[in-house]
Write a protein that holds these residues in place. Structure first.
Motif, mmCIF file in Angstrom:
data_model
loop_
_atom_site.group_PDB
_atom_site.id
_atom_site.type_symbol
_atom_site.label_atom_id
_atom_site.label_comp_id
_atom_site.label_asym_id
_atom_site.label_seq_id
_atom_site.Cartn_x
_atom_site.Cartn_y
_atom_site.Cartn_z
ATOM 1 N N TYR A 78 0.830 -1.199 0.000
ATOM 2 C CA TYR A 78 0.000 0.000 0.000
ATOM 3 C C TYR A 78 0.865 1.249 0.000
ATOM 4 N N ASP A 79 0.352 2.261 -0.712
ATOM 5 C CA ASP A 79 1.062 3.536 -0.804
ATOM 6 C C ASP A 79 0.161 4.655 -0.275
ATOM 7 N N GLU A 80 0.534 5.882 -0.547
ATOM 8 C CA GLU A 80 -0.221 7.031 -0.026
ATOM 9 C C GLU A 80 -1.654 7.056 -0.561
ATOM 10 N N VAL A 81 -1.856 6.638 -1.796
ATOM 11 C CA VAL A 81 -3.207 6.575 -2.359
ATOM 12 C C VAL A 81 -4.069 5.607 -1.542
ATOM 13 N N ASP A 82 -3.482 4.463 -1.175
ATOM 14 C CA ASP A 82 -4.213 3.493 -0.355
ATOM 15 C C ASP A 82 -4.498 4.046 1.036
ATOM 16 N N ARG A 83 -3.523 4.749 1.599
ATOM 17 C CA ARG A 83 -3.749 5.355 2.924
ATOM 18 C C ARG A 83 -4.933 6.322 2.867
ATOM 19 N N GLU A 84 -4.963 7.155 1.870
ATOM 20 C CA GLU A 84 -6.065 8.122 1.727
ATOM 21 C C GLU A 84 -7.392 7.412 1.491
ATOM 22 N N ARG A 85 -7.374 6.347 0.703
ATOM 23 C CA ARG A 85 -8.592 5.552 0.470
ATOM 24 C C ARG A 85 -9.101 4.983 1.792
ATOM 25 N N LEU A 86 -8.201 4.447 2.591
ATOM 26 C CA LEU A 86 -8.604 3.877 3.885
ATOM 27 C C LEU A 86 -9.097 4.957 4.848
ATOM 28 N N LEU A 87 -8.435 6.104 4.854
ATOM 29 C CA LEU A 87 -8.869 7.203 5.722
ATOM 30 C C LEU A 87 -10.263 7.721 5.354
ATOM 31 N N ALA A 88 -10.661 7.508 4.113
ATOM 32 C CA ALA A 88 -11.974 7.972 3.652
ATOM 33 C C ALA A 88 -13.052 6.892 3.742
ATOM 34 N N ASP A 89 -12.697 5.682 4.149
ATOM 35 C CA ASP A 89 -13.627 4.557 4.158
ATOM 36 C C ASP A 89 -14.418 4.525 5.476
ATOM 37 N N PRO A 90 -15.726 4.831 5.442
ATOM 38 C CA PRO A 90 -16.525 4.840 6.674
ATOM 39 C C PRO A 90 -16.788 3.441 7.236
ATOM 40 N N GLY A 91 -16.443 2.395 6.493
ATOM 41 C CA GLY A 91 -16.678 1.034 6.949
ATOM 42 C C GLY A 91 -15.625 0.520 7.914
ATOM 43 N N ILE A 92 -14.522 1.268 8.052
ATOM 44 C CA ILE A 92 -13.448 0.841 8.944
ATOM 45 C C ILE A 92 -13.157 1.943 9.954
#
Length: 179
Positions: A78-92
């Protein structure tokens, strides 16, 4: 009150109770042999820190989807794009420290696999240790692994005793034959 007492003496048809019951009866204290599933349990335990376990049970499917089915290899990349995707995911749980810990820990597990062959083999190579020794080892090896996280991870995967009361109907089912 122990987890077993709660489950066995408070039956209910409520969704949260049923999630707890399924986890208690089928997962808690049972050995996990698959590295990705071990990593997934560690990830859930880390994310539970400061929160309730029922929240993790409610969100476990979302975590599995967000973290590529707990694939150690994929999460380690995972890279910065994945980190941002995870930070925006309300399911986690959208906590940057916990997300970063998942990625760094996956990378560390890949390193351990080079030496031990698998994450499970690394754990097995150190088994049995006392709870205090396990905590020291995990803190030295991984990120975001305090005493309670390590204790629950190891108890929930059968490496530390105490997941079930001796009089719990599940107790005999999850006794480790060997790791």
């Amino acid at each position: 009150m122990s987890y077993c007492t709660f489950i066995n003496n408070n039956p209910s048809e409520q969704a949260d109770y049923l999630l707890h019951k399924h986890y208690h009866d089928n997962q808690y204290g049972f050995p996990i042999h698959d590295d990705d599933e071990l990593f997934g349990r560690l990830l859930l335990e880390i994310n539970q820190a400061g929160l309730s376990w029922i929240l993790m049970l409610r969100k476990q499917d979302s975590f599995r989807a967000a973290y590529d089915n707990f694939s150690i290899e994929k999460v380690a990349a995972y890279d910065e794009v994945d980190r941002e995707r995870l930070l925006a995911d309300p399911g986690i749980i959208r906590n940057r420290l916990k997300i970063n810990a998942a990625i760094v820990n996956a990378q560390k597990i890949l390193e351990l696999k080079k030496e031990y062959g698998s994450f499970k083999a690394w754990i097995d190579a150190h088994h049995p240790l006392t709870k205090e020794q396990w905590i020291k080892l995990f803190k030295k090896t991984f990120k975001f692994t305090g005493g309670e996280i390590v204790n629950e991870f190891l108890m929930s995967t059968g490496y530390l005793p105490g997941a079930h009361d001796a009089d719990c109907p599940i107790y005999q089912s999850c006794l480790p034959t060997s790791h």
